[in-house]
Design a protein around this motif. Structure first.
Motif: not given
Length: 376
Positions: A230-242
């Motif tokens: 879940i941490a990898a998923f959230n980091a990917t989503v938020v990082g790509l959005a940034s």
């Protein structure tokens, strides 16, 4: 033959029974003393953990990592690699990953601390203008702004050096890392024999002891494996959005999101606030609102889609229960409590459920045996 009680004896007994405390009051008093004894034990354990934090912290961290990575050692063993060799391979791999992550997090934040401070100050200025437009007194809003602006560099410094300074205050960083690495290696190498020793010294029947330790291991393993996914998923989503929104420090935002995901609820709040403030200070209100929506989706709707596959049945707790036990354990035990509260509570629930199932099965088996005996 015993003599019949005389009238004075009978009267004395009736008087004593009439003056005795009611049964419910005696039960309440006994329960109260049991609770007092339990609280004394808990307080003593908390004090002992605090007094031995130099040793307990690294060993607990090593135990968590060893529990999660033990299947890798077992897999290497099935490929004809001795257990000591598999433990060494896993230890070296974990140390390499830890060093890379640490350098990325600390290096990224430390190298971009000035930019983070500027964006945080710009966000504070915008929050001040919003507060004034809502009717807040100008002096009060300015005071809050100056406090927030001065706190930003301190918060960054604490984030970068706080853990290291804390460790140096009670022992050297080298000692803590060496103890954690040694504990991890021994746990990976001798984990099965250690579990057999614990099972044999719990003072319970072997099946019950195995059920307890097995559920603790499975809960810890499933929980932290799921949290990592879940941490990898959230980091990917938020990082790509940034990146898409043009927010600076996208890599740092992703790393902070990944690390903070290991602290239930509170970590998501801290990481989300960090991302939104950077977006607000650098790109403006519209981008900050979009980033807020992305953070809420990543930690809400999208996470609920991923969580059943990542966690499975390893947690099985109501979110409110997780929130309450996490905060309570954090207040008492600090960071260790924040991280371990949810999986250990889940393990307790699973242990209670499995033991109740075994008791029901044993009771049913006894009824069947009694029925067969009576029929014969």
């Amino acid at each position: 033959m015993s003599a019949e009680p005389t009238a004075p004896d009978a009267d004395a007994r009736r008087l004593a029974s009439s003056l005795a405390a009611p049964r419910w009051l005696r039960d309440l008093g006994r329960t109260s003393w049991l609770l007092v004894g339990f609280l004394v034990i808990v307080v003593s354990l908390v004090w002992l953990l605090g007094a031995t934090a130099t040793i307990v912290g690294p060993v607990v961290a090593a135990s968590i990592v060893a529990t999660v990575s033990m299947p890798v050692v077992a897999w290497l063993g099935r490929h004809r690699i001795p257990r000591i060799g598999g433990a060494a391979i896993v230890l070296v791999a974990l140390l390499a990953i830890g060093v890379v992550v640490l350098l990325l997090v600390l290096g990224g934040i430390k190298g971009q601390s000035s930019e983070i401070s500027q964006n945080a100050s710009a966000a504070a200025d915008k929050l001040q203008s919003w507060a004034q437009s809502l009717g807040v007194d100008k002096s009060a809003a300015s005071s809050a702004n100056s406090s927030a602006s001065s706190a930003a560099p301190d918060a960054i410094s604490t984030l970068v050096t706080g853990v290291i300074s804390g460790i140096e205050g009670i022992a050297s960083l080298l000692f803590a890392l060496s103890l954690a690495a040694l504990s991890l290696f021994l746990l990976l190498k001798d984990g099965p024999s250690m579990r057999r020793y614990v099972d044999g010294h719990l003072g319970m029947p072997a099946p019950v002891a195995s059920t307890i330790t097995g559920n603790v291991i499975l809960s810890l393993r499933g929980y932290f494996r799921g949290v990592t996914i879940i941490a990898a998923f959230n980091a990917t989503v938020v990082g790509l959005a940034s990146l898409i929104l043009g927010v600076p420090l996208a890599g740092t935002i992703a790393l902070v999101t990944f690390i903070c995901a290991y602290i239930p609820y509170l970590g998501a709040f801290v990481a989300g606030t960090f991302a939104v403030l950077i977006a607000l200070g650098s790109e403006g209100t519209t981008t900050a609102v979009i980033m807020l929506v992305v953070v809420l989706l990543a930690n809400g709707l999208l996470q609920n889609v991923v969580q059943p596959f990542a966690m499975g049945s390893s947690l099985g707790l109501n979110p409110l229960v997780v929130l309450v036990v996490t905060i309570a354990a954090g207040c008492v035990l600090g960071m260790i409590g924040l991280v371990l509260a949810a999986p250990l509570t889940s393990a307790a629930v699973h242990i209670s459920r499995d033991l109740a199932r075994e008791r029901s099965a044993l009771a049913l088996e006894e009824e069947v045996v009694e029925g067969v005996t009576e029929a014969a």
